[in-house]
Scaffold this motif. Structure first.
Motif, PDB file in Angstrom:
ATOM      1  N   GLY A  25     -31.681 -32.056  40.666  1.00  0.00           N
ATOM      2  CA  GLY A  25     -32.134 -32.849  39.533  1.00  0.00           C
ATOM      3  C   GLY A  25     -30.980 -33.289  38.663  1.00  0.00           C
ATOM      4  O   GLY A  25     -30.958 -34.409  38.152  1.00  0.00           O
ATOM      5  N   LYS A  26     -29.983 -32.437  38.530  1.00  0.00           N
ATOM      6  CA  LYS A  26     -28.836 -32.778  37.692  1.00  0.00           C
ATOM      7  C   LYS A  26     -28.071 -33.977  38.279  1.00  0.00           C
ATOM      8  O   LYS A  26     -27.694 -34.903  37.561  1.00  0.00           O
ATOM      9  CB  LYS A  26     -27.910 -31.576  37.573  1.00  0.00           C
ATOM     10  N   ALA A  27     -27.858 -33.931  39.601  1.00  0.00           N
ATOM     11  CA  ALA A  27     -27.156 -35.045  40.248  1.00  0.00           C
ATOM     12  C   ALA A  27     -27.954 -36.338  40.083  1.00  0.00           C
ATOM     13  O   ALA A  27     -27.410 -37.398  39.765  1.00  0.00           O
ATOM     14  CB  ALA A  27     -26.930 -34.743  41.727  1.00  0.00           C
ATOM     15  N   GLY A  39     -25.956 -35.069  29.861  1.00  0.00           N
ATOM     16  CA  GLY A  39     -26.347 -33.923  29.054  1.00  0.00           C
ATOM     17  C   GLY A  39     -27.648 -34.159  28.315  1.00  0.00           C
ATOM     18  O   GLY A  39     -28.142 -33.277  27.623  1.00  0.00           O
ATOM     19  N   ALA A  40     -28.212 -35.373  28.437  1.00  0.00           N
ATOM     20  CA  ALA A  40     -29.560 -35.669  27.932  1.00  0.00           C
ATOM     21  C   ALA A  40     -29.686 -35.624  26.421  1.00  0.00           C
ATOM     22  O   ALA A  40     -30.771 -35.417  25.894  1.00  0.00           O
ATOM     23  CB  ALA A  40     -30.591 -34.752  28.579  1.00  0.00           C
ATOM     24  N   ASP A  69     -46.438 -33.013  32.091  1.00  0.00           N
ATOM     25  CA  ASP A  69     -46.215 -34.202  31.257  1.00  0.00           C
ATOM     26  C   ASP A  69     -44.949 -34.931  31.693  1.00  0.00           C
ATOM     27  O   ASP A  69     -44.928 -36.147  31.842  1.00  0.00           O
ATOM     28  CB  ASP A  69     -46.042 -33.790  29.777  1.00  0.00           C
ATOM     29  N   ILE A  70     -43.874 -34.149  31.868  1.00  0.00           N
ATOM     30  CA  ILE A  70     -42.591 -34.756  32.234  1.00  0.00           C
ATOM     31  C   ILE A  70     -42.691 -35.420  33.605  1.00  0.00           C
ATOM     32  O   ILE A  70     -42.229 -36.543  33.814  1.00  0.00           O
ATOM     33  CB  ILE A  70     -41.468 -33.691  32.216  1.00  0.00           C
ATOM     34  N   SER A 120     -37.867 -33.591  37.154  1.00  0.00           N
ATOM     35  CA  SER A 120     -38.751 -33.048  36.124  1.00  0.00           C
ATOM     36  C   SER A 120     -38.383 -31.605  35.813  1.00  0.00           C
ATOM     37  O   SER A 120     -38.327 -31.198  34.651  1.00  0.00           O
ATOM     38  CB  SER A 120     -40.210 -33.117  36.580  1.00  0.00           C
ATOM     39  N   VAL A 121     -38.125 -30.834  36.868  1.00  0.00           N
ATOM     40  CA  VAL A 121     -37.775 -29.431  36.660  1.00  0.00           C
ATOM     41  C   VAL A 121     -36.443 -29.331  35.913  1.00  0.00           C
ATOM     42  O   VAL A 121     -36.277 -28.506  35.014  1.00  0.00           O
ATOM     43  CB  VAL A 121     -37.707 -28.680  38.013  1.00  0.00           C
ATOM     44  N   TYR A 122     -35.514 -30.229  36.252  1.00  0.00           N
ATOM     45  CA  TYR A 122     -34.214 -30.222  35.565  1.00  0.00           C
ATOM     46  C   TYR A 122     -34.383 -30.539  34.080  1.00  0.00           C
ATOM     47  O   TYR A 122     -33.881 -29.824  33.210  1.00  0.00           O
ATOM     48  CB  TYR A 122     -33.268 -31.233  36.225  1.00  0.00           C
ATOM     49  N   VAL A 123     -35.108 -31.614  33.794  1.00  0.00           N
ATOM     50  CA  VAL A 123     -35.290 -32.020  32.393  1.00  0.00           C
ATOM     51  C   VAL A 123     -36.007 -30.912  31.614  1.00  0.00           C
ATOM     52  O   VAL A 123     -35.657 -30.597  30.479  1.00  0.00           O
ATOM     53  CB  VAL A 123     -36.077 -33.355  32.311  1.00  0.00           C
ATOM     54  N   HIS A 124     -36.993 -30.292  32.265  1.00  0.00           N
ATOM     55  CA  HIS A 124     -37.747 -29.217  31.616  1.00  0.00           C
ATOM     56  C   HIS A 124     -36.842 -28.034  31.293  1.00  0.00           C
ATOM     57  O   HIS A 124     -37.050 -27.330  30.305  1.00  0.00           O
ATOM     58  CB  HIS A 124     -38.890 -28.788  32.540  1.00  0.00           C
ATOM     59  N   SER A 125     -35.795 -27.867  32.117  1.00  0.00           N
ATOM     60  CA  SER A 125     -34.920 -26.691  31.950  1.00  0.00           C
ATOM     61  C   SER A 125     -33.870 -26.902  30.861  1.00  0.00           C
ATOM     62  O   SER A 125     -33.101 -25.997  30.555  1.00  0.00           O
ATOM     63  CB  SER A 125     -34.213 -26.383  33.275  1.00  0.00           C
TER      64      SER A 125
END
Lengths: 241, 291
Positions: free
Chosen positions: B114-116, B129-130, B153-154, B280-285
């Motif tokens: 997800g980061k990549a 870094g969002a 949601d994400i 989604s999992v990356y953003v959630h983390s």
């Protein structure tokens, strides 16, 4: 034949040279005329809308192609980053094509839809505001330049003469189409019938005027977005046998 | 000019027979290694032309004995690379975002992938870094969510996007109050909205402000009586100190007169479901993820 004879007679040397070059040329050129189509047709391709076409002219005028390519090569790193590799049909209505040969910035063949209009605007006005490491210059002036489109039908007609299938109706309604696409108002249904998937709306956050920024963003937002690669067989890129 | 070729004893070579004012030209042959290289190149070129697509024919083109195409080679590389990750990718495909985040192994894989994906596709707007960008694009590392911060949601937001042409994209529109309120009323409302997030202003003082009633009549329907916002419609909370479009009275006035509303592309079709799950999992983390 005696070599000395050729060396001493210019006429003979010229004739023989001409024959040799002709053979080489004919072998390469003649079959191209014979192949029914060198560009395998795909679903979804359509000529650019008048607004996109003018945006394309601005892209060419500003020399965007000197730093950005529009050609995703069939290599794993490129496909992972940019999406499906470019296929011939995707530049069939480009005269001339803008494949480019150098990537100072990223490839733009599939940039359409990747960012919102607001991002494209912010980025063109001040690239560093959204991509801090960018070395791209600012194109903020496009926002203040009204788009000149009085002669759009002539542009489209010129493209038609080199094979882009613009119909009489498209030429006739070109001006109205520009206004409809750049404002999202007017007969947009009619526009979308002629040019499916066209992005509508005020691209430059200035509804009172149609500027060169509107045209350029409209063009960027359609790049690579016409062919739906999630359909199986959409990219059948080899000519029919 | 021309005369007989003759042997030149000094160099051990023959001359060409040409001479100009007594100066003669040697006919030294090309070095053998060079001639051999040239011949080998010819041979390789001919073999190559048989093995690979090299010649157009009248109807199509000669495809070569090996049947090689750059596209099939790419497909092979892709398959090979995917096979190395197959164990993980299959599980990503088979599980929901909730299950992925719940499993330590799967989450590690998803966050790395997800980061990549984020850096290539999302960082343009939301930043590496969002952290987002004030005035334009929301931060994803705080717990102030416009459309909800749970995994589901994400996932929904990334798949279908916001205010775009996707059929399931998140849609809402804040009306302009330019014609509904006078300039003084707009200014009063903006003052009140600013006071809502100001902890130094007591509730009593706030409710006595002229903008209080205007807010209740015009804004509370969506933004909530206490400015808590409404995630169903992507309505931002006004009672916190996180401001996407600016925290000055002027910025709030502008927002009432000519509301800015963000739009986000739909990524489901572009990146595919597996990639969207990982994203989604990356953003959630990142810090703001909600249960």
């Amino acid at each position: 034949m005696n070599h000395a004879l050729i060396e001493k007679s210019v006429a003979l040397l010229f004739m023989l040279t001409f024959i040799v070059i002709s053979i080489g040329g004919l072998v390469q050129i003649v079959p191209l005329f014979k192949i029914a189509t060198t560009v395998p047709p795909v679903e979804g391709m359509r000529p650019y809308t008048p607004l996109e076409q003018l945006g394309r002219n601005i892209y060419t005028r500003e020399g965007c192609y000197t730093c950005h390519s529009q050609m995703i090569r069939p290599f794993r790193d490129e496909v992972e980053r940019y999406g499906h590799y470019s296929i011939p049909a995707e530049s069939m209505y480009d005269h001339p094509f803008l494949w480019g040969s150098k990537r100072t910035g990223p490839d733009l063949a599939r940039v359409g839809g990747k960012y919102s209009n607001a991002w494209q605007l912010a980025h063109l006005v001040n690239p560093q505001s959204v991509v801090p490491v960018s070395i791209m210059p600012s194109y903020a002036f496009l926002k203040n330049k009204p788009l000149q489109y009085d002669d759009i039908d002539l542009h489209l007609n010129a493209l038609r003469s080199v094979g882009v299938p613009y119909s009489d109706e498209m030429l006739e309604k070109a001006r109205a189409d520009i206004e409809a696409q750049a404002t999202g108002q007017g007969d947009t249904d009619d526009l979308l019938k002629r040019y499916p998937k066209a992005r509508l709306g005020d691209f430059d956050a200035n509804p009172s005027e149609i500027t060169e920024m509107d045209a350029l963003i409209a063009y960027l937002q359609i790049l690579g977005a016409l062919v739906d690669f999630s359909e199986p067989g959409a990219a059948n890129a080899t000519p029919a046998k | 000019m021309a005369s007989e070729r003759r042997y030149d004893p000094v160099t051990g070579q023959y001359t060409t027979g040409h001479q100009w004012d007594g100066i003669e030209e040697l006919s030294t042959p090309l070095p053998r290694w060079w001639v051999i290289s040239l011949v080998v190149c010819f041979i390789i070129a001919i073999i190559y032309a048989f093995l690979y697509p090299a010649w157009p024919t009248t109807k199509t083109y000669y495809t070569g004995l090996l049947g090689w195409t750059s596209h099939s080679e790419l497909a092979e590389y892709q398959t090979e690379a995917r096979a190395g990750q197959a164990h993980w990718r299959e599980q990503i495909a088979a599980n929901t975002v909730g299950d992925i985040a719940a499993s330590d192994d799967l989450r590690t894989f998803a966050v790395a992938g997800g980061k990549a994906l984020f850096n290539e596709n999302c960082a343009g707007c939301h930043g590496i870094g969002a952290g987002g960008q004030q005035g334009q694009f929301p931060s994803l590392i705080d717990d102030d969510w416009l459309w909800g911060g749970t995994l589901d949601d994400i996932y929904q937001t990334v798949t279908h996007g916001i205010r775009n042409t996707d059929e399931s994209s998140r849609q809402s529109e804040m009306p302009s109050f330019k014609d509904m309120m006078s300039e003084e009323e707009i200014a009063a409302t903006a003052k009140f909205v600013l006071a809502m997030s100001d902890t130094s202003v007591s509730a009593e003082t706030r409710n006595a402000m002229p903008g209080a009633e205007l807010y209740t009549n015009n804004c509370a329907g969506c933004h909530g009586a206490e400015g808590e916002g409404m995630r169903m419609m992507g309505v931002p909370a006004l009672a916190d100190q996180i401001w996407l479009y600016g925290e000055t009275e002027e910025a709030i006035r502008n927002q009432i007169v000519r509301p800015k509303m963000g739009s986000m592309p739909a990524w489901g079709g572009r990146l595919g479901d597996d990639a969207v799950k990982m994203l989604s999992v990356y953003v959630h983390s990142l810090g703001g993820g909600e249960k």
